[in-house]
Each structure stands twice: as C-alpha cells, then as structure tokens.
Design an enzyme around this catalytic site. Sequence first.
Site, PDB file in Angstrom:
ATOM      1  N   SER A  76      18.465  64.824  21.783  1.00 48.63           N
ATOM      2  CA  SER A  76      18.304  66.011  20.949  1.00 48.63           C
ATOM      3  C   SER A  76      19.668  66.637  20.652  1.00 48.63           C
ATOM      4  O   SER A  76      20.600  65.943  20.269  1.00 48.63           O
ATOM      5  CB  SER A  76      17.351  66.997  21.647  1.00 48.63           C
ATOM      6  N   ASP A 247      12.046  64.279  18.246  1.00 51.98           N
ATOM      7  CA  ASP A 247      12.959  64.643  19.331  1.00 51.98           C
ATOM      8  C   ASP A 247      12.836  63.718  20.539  1.00 51.98           C
ATOM      9  O   ASP A 247      11.736  63.431  21.020  1.00 51.98           O
ATOM     10  CB  ASP A 247      12.687  66.085  19.762  1.00 51.98           C
TER      11      ASP A 247
END
Length: 428
Positions: A76, A247
Amino acid sequence: MAAVQFSPTLPPSLAEAERQSSIGPSSSIGQTGLLLSGGGARAAYQVGVLAAIAELRRARGLQHGPNPFPVLAGTSAGAINVAALACHADAFDSAVRRMLHVWGHMHTEQIYKADSLSVLRSGARWLTLLSLGWALARWSRMRPRSLLDNAPLKTLMNSGLMPFERIPQLIDSGHLHALAITASSYSSGQHITFFQTREALSPWVRDQRKAVQTLLTADHLLASSALPFIFPAMPLPMDGHLEHFGDGSMRQTAPLAPAIHLGACKLLVVGAGRRHEPVSSQPQVDASYPTLAQVAGHALSSIFLDTLAVDIERAERINHTLSLISPAERIHSRLRPIEVLAITPSERIDDIATRHIDKLPLPVRTLLATLGVRSGTGNPMRDGALASYLLFEQGYTRELIALGRKDALARSEELCAFLGWPQECNKC
C-alpha cells in the site's frame, strides 16, 4: 520477523518463507531488509523514521556507505515509500530528503480529486447507489468504481518522481538486492507479491498467495495502494490476461514473508499503528450506534494494522523456539532465526487525525460527513479512524513525520546495534 516452522502446531507462514529463502544463491542470504506496511496517509510516520535513520547514519560518518536496506518490501502506501528508496538506492540520504519534501508539503489534491464536481461524480454517486442501486444497477454507466478518484496520484507517479527504469541498473551495481510490492487480486482472490531481483528465483506459492517475478512499474504501486472501496482497482497483466488488484494489505496473512523469501536475515519493520493499542484518550466510550465511518475505520484498521502485529509476534515466538534448539539440529532442519526490530507509533494516530479533519478540502469533509465523520468533536474512535487514512494534508503529515523521527531517535541504540553501526557518533 523470524520465520520457521518447528512443530506442526505452529502457524506455517513464516516457516514457509524460511524454507523458500534458501532457493536463492548463498550471496542473497544475510541481507538486511526493510518492510513498510500500508496505511494511506499514516505512512508519513514511516518517513519520519527514515529521516532519523539517515540522521544517525550521518552522525556516524556513514552517509557515503552502501544502502543500509538492500532488501525492500512494502504494501500500500508503504510500497510507495520503499519504491522511492529503491529508485534511489545509490543515494539513501538524498532519497529520504526527497520523501521528506513530498510528504512534508502534501496536499489532498496531489493524491485524489477533491473538488466538488469530482467528489459528486465519484463519492456522491457511490453513496446514492448504496440506497438506489437496486433500481440503477441495470445501467452500467451509473456504476462508480470508488468513493474517490486517485488519478492525481497516478499523474504524480508518472511525473518522474520514481524512475523505475533505474532499478535494474541499481540491482546490477549492487546498491539494491530486491524490491517486493504486494497487491490483492479481486479477480482471482489471490494475494500476489510482485518482486524484482537480479537472480531468477522460483516464485513461492502458498494457499491463496503467490509471488511473481517481473519488472516493477508505477502501476504495481497504484494496485498495491488502492484502498478498498475508496480508490479504484488497478488492472495488471497476469498469466496472459488482466486481473484487477486492490490494496495489498487485504488478505495479507504473512506480511513479513516476502522480505524473508528474498534473503533478509534481519528485518526492520515500520508500521502505521501501535502494536499494543492503548485505550483511546476519549474520556467516555461513545455508546451510540456506530456510524458508517466508524465501521469503515475499524475495518481498515483490521486490514492494515492487525496482521502485521500478529506476524511480528509469531516471528518472536518462533525465534524463541529456535533458540532452544542446538545449532547442529538447526543446520539439519535448514531453519534460521530472523532478527526483527519493529518501530511503531508511540501515540494513537487516530487521535492525531481528529485534530486535523478540518484541514481536508470542504467537498471531502462534506462527503465524509455523510458517513458520520465530524470535525471538532474530539472523538477519535468515531471520526479519526477513517480520516487518518485520507488526511493527505501537510499539517497532519508533518506531525506524523515528527512523531516517527522522535520514536526512532528514542531507540537509536537499538537501531545502531541492529544495523551494525557504532553506538557513538563521530561528531560527539
């Protein structure tokens, strides 16, 4: 983040990484790794920790030495930070200064569209479909892809901020050993670690997760940092077809494993939330029904914070178990301990975020208000959790940078011992 399965009752994730780390050449073993976790705007904290490391390095006259972290792994927003280091692995201090400038002068509009029209196009339409989706779903053009549009982040990455074309040269010259970026496939349900290194490694494959050796690009970062529901999924080629990724913190059961697979025997982990979260500073628990924002913030914290803490604790337990085994037995078992040092915030980031909500652009505040986020209430559990991931504003990011620097300097002796640096600085 040690790894190794000693008995069938121990969780296998780190043990698998231990065994697989032996697939690389002997020169790959013994590297120092850096793992940066996800967390949206919370990742500014990581930059503060890196700034302290660069400061300690300079004080000991080591600024012209090799890159202290030849193995880099991130997820991320943490993937964005490690990529920034990787693209300038031959100039660690310069890379950190660049990151300090970017995060210290951050504005929401650099990450996602925050004007009224854009928020209406994405967020308001998305919220409308939550209530009217049954009537509108037949028209595909009415289906927004996310709460917010992160096209500015893509523009920022493609502006030359991260020259990925430098990575092969940096690997060949020895400044960097490996870079790993993790994302989660909505299409297949697989958790994928994309990695780049000089040696051709046999990618590791586990239940619902695997690795892919490839040339990394900004698209991999956009995929890894696509916060669920908030930012749109990113298409990436996989086995001759496209899959859509979100993500990398989602379904990440073994966040330490990629760096271990790639040869790290020592691993510095910088998280975006406290390992042992204290009770909120809010004097009284809010007994009212949770807002959508509160539920969303709680869910994001579960995705970004919990698995990392669990994996670190598992590594510590396995290291302790290995310490009870004789060296001869360990050689025969092909297992090895992994030295782990974790630095996480000493203060609740939710509390910090609560103080900065009113700095968000008005259209974004209005959108978040429909989910239950209110500024000026001082309720971090209800208002600060979700906002803490979206507050790409310099007042907030600078406070996190300062906290990261303070926390790292408070552990300077541990850091220097971990990195093999002298305890005393040359200038003292």
